[in-house]
Design a protein around this motif. Sequence first.
Motif, PDB file in Angstrom:
ATOM      1  N   GLU A   1       0.827  -1.200   0.000  1.00  0.00           N
ATOM      2  CA  GLU A   1       0.000   0.000   0.000  1.00  0.00           C
ATOM      3  C   GLU A   1       0.865   1.254   0.000  1.00  0.00           C
ATOM      4  N   TYR A   2       0.401   2.268  -0.742  1.00  0.00           N
ATOM      5  CA  TYR A   2       1.037   3.582  -0.750  1.00  0.00           C
ATOM      6  C   TYR A   2      -0.037   4.625  -0.466  1.00  0.00           C
ATOM      7  N   THR A   3       0.314   5.613   0.340  1.00  0.00           N
ATOM      8  CA  THR A   3      -0.675   6.621   0.734  1.00  0.00           C
ATOM      9  C   THR A   3      -0.128   8.032   0.520  1.00  0.00           C
ATOM     10  N   CYS A   4      -1.047   8.974   0.428  1.00  0.00           N
ATOM     11  CA  CYS A   4      -0.711  10.389   0.308  1.00  0.00           C
ATOM     12  C   CYS A   4      -1.831  11.184   0.970  1.00  0.00           C
ATOM     13  N   GLU A   5      -1.457  12.189   1.754  1.00  0.00           N
ATOM     14  CA  GLU A   5      -2.469  12.998   2.429  1.00  0.00           C
ATOM     15  C   GLU A   5      -2.232  14.475   2.153  1.00  0.00           C
ATOM     16  N   SER A   6      -3.292  15.156   1.782  1.00  0.00           N
ATOM     17  CA  SER A   6      -3.233  16.597   1.566  1.00  0.00           C
ATOM     18  C   SER A   6      -3.310  17.313   2.907  1.00  0.00           C
ATOM     19  N   PRO A   7      -2.711  18.510   3.030  1.00  0.00           N
ATOM     20  CA  PRO A   7      -2.829  19.274   4.273  1.00  0.00           C
ATOM     21  C   PRO A   7      -4.277  19.523   4.699  1.00  0.00           C
ATOM     22  N   SER A   8      -5.190  19.495   3.733  1.00  0.00           N
ATOM     23  CA  SER A   8      -6.603  19.706   4.049  1.00  0.00           C
ATOM     24  C   SER A   8      -7.231  18.511   4.756  1.00  0.00           C
ATOM     25  N   GLY A   9      -6.557  17.360   4.683  1.00  0.00           N
ATOM     26  CA  GLY A   9      -7.100  16.145   5.261  1.00  0.00           C
ATOM     27  C   GLY A   9      -7.580  15.134   4.245  1.00  0.00           C
TER      28      GLY A   9
ATOM     29  N   THR B   1      -3.602   0.536  -3.385  1.00  0.00           N
ATOM     30  CA  THR B   1      -3.362  -0.833  -2.935  1.00  0.00           C
ATOM     31  C   THR B   1      -2.980  -1.722  -4.108  1.00  0.00           C
ATOM     32  N   ARG B   2      -1.914  -2.482  -3.932  1.00  0.00           N
ATOM     33  CA  ARG B   2      -1.468  -3.423  -4.966  1.00  0.00           C
ATOM     34  C   ARG B   2      -2.441  -4.595  -5.052  1.00  0.00           C
ATOM     35  N   ARG B   3      -2.603  -5.131  -6.255  1.00  0.00           N
ATOM     36  CA  ARG B   3      -3.539  -6.241  -6.435  1.00  0.00           C
ATOM     37  C   ARG B   3      -3.124  -7.430  -5.559  1.00  0.00           C
TER      38      ARG B   3
ATOM     39  N   ALA C   1       4.021  -6.580  -9.924  1.00  0.00           N
ATOM     40  CA  ALA C   1       3.037  -6.044 -10.861  1.00  0.00           C
ATOM     41  C   ALA C   1       2.623  -4.632 -10.451  1.00  0.00           C
ATOM     42  N   ALA C   2       2.718  -3.696 -11.410  1.00  0.00           N
ATOM     43  CA  ALA C   2       2.325  -2.305 -11.140  1.00  0.00           C
ATOM     44  C   ALA C   2       0.839  -2.138 -11.418  1.00  0.00           C
ATOM     45  N   GLU C   3       0.027  -2.922 -10.724  1.00  0.00           N
ATOM     46  CA  GLU C   3      -1.413  -2.907 -10.929  1.00  0.00           C
ATOM     47  C   GLU C   3      -2.120  -2.931  -9.589  1.00  0.00           C
TER      48      GLU C   3
ATOM     49  N   VAL D   1      -5.924   2.273 -10.849  1.00  0.00           N
ATOM     50  CA  VAL D   1      -4.545   2.721 -11.033  1.00  0.00           C
ATOM     51  C   VAL D   1      -3.769   2.432  -9.759  1.00  0.00           C
ATOM     52  N   PHE D   2      -2.542   1.937  -9.904  1.00  0.00           N
ATOM     53  CA  PHE D   2      -1.647   1.721  -8.774  1.00  0.00           C
ATOM     54  C   PHE D   2      -0.539   2.757  -8.863  1.00  0.00           C
ATOM     55  N   VAL D   3      -0.394   3.590  -7.846  1.00  0.00           N
ATOM     56  CA  VAL D   3       0.565   4.680  -7.948  1.00  0.00           C
ATOM     57  C   VAL D   3       2.003   4.209  -7.809  1.00  0.00           C
TER      58      VAL D   3
END
Length: 232
Positions: A13-21, A27-29, A37-39, A57-59
Amino acid sequence: TTFMVHPAPFDDEYTCESPSGARLVSTRRTDDIEGYAAEGTTRVYGADGTLLYEMPVFVGRRETHLSPDGSVVVLDGDEHFGTGLMRSTRFMEEDGDEDDGEGGAQVVASVYLNGELWRELTYEGDLKGPPVPADPMKEIGGGFAWRREELESEVDWEGRALTFYSCRVVEDDVEVSGDALPREPWIFCCRRWCCCMTYYREPQLPNIVRGETLLSLALPLSESSEITRSGD
């Protein structure tokens, strides 16, 4: 000396959070046991935790930028190597990999609006960047070069702009601007994102300064936007 590069397995899993919340979770398959696999699936949540949308999409290791309202996602770099590496011009001409855009042009960033692909930017086509040198001392594994020596990007949510700049390496005896990176010992660890080696030591990080603006893309507020190129 050149170094062979091979992607390391992805995290689950990869995550990103904006300052706004607002928050993005990619999540990888689940059936990809080895993790290469980049899926997968990406979900975007509002500041209150409500699911806004999801996209197939998988980031991966791309540098991820999420707008304050969660409607726009900018994925910068390569899913395997992020913004650390880019492919040399010679490699793209010889390989012509369809995964890197039409006609051997490599995608450097993708912009999504409410879960739909809004724009892909290629180094050769949209940025019209200068050739990436095939210098054997920095052409890692025969096809990759350090992106920091060729390209720099910046996302400005207040100004709703994604901007790319060229970069150049200056010699020690040349006076550099204040925003140049210092020369200092630097260790590259493969377990961060990419290399099949354990590590290697690069003697010094070169002095790198920002060059001209290659492209400034107005990020969408709605279904329309404009592109401004340096010199237009």
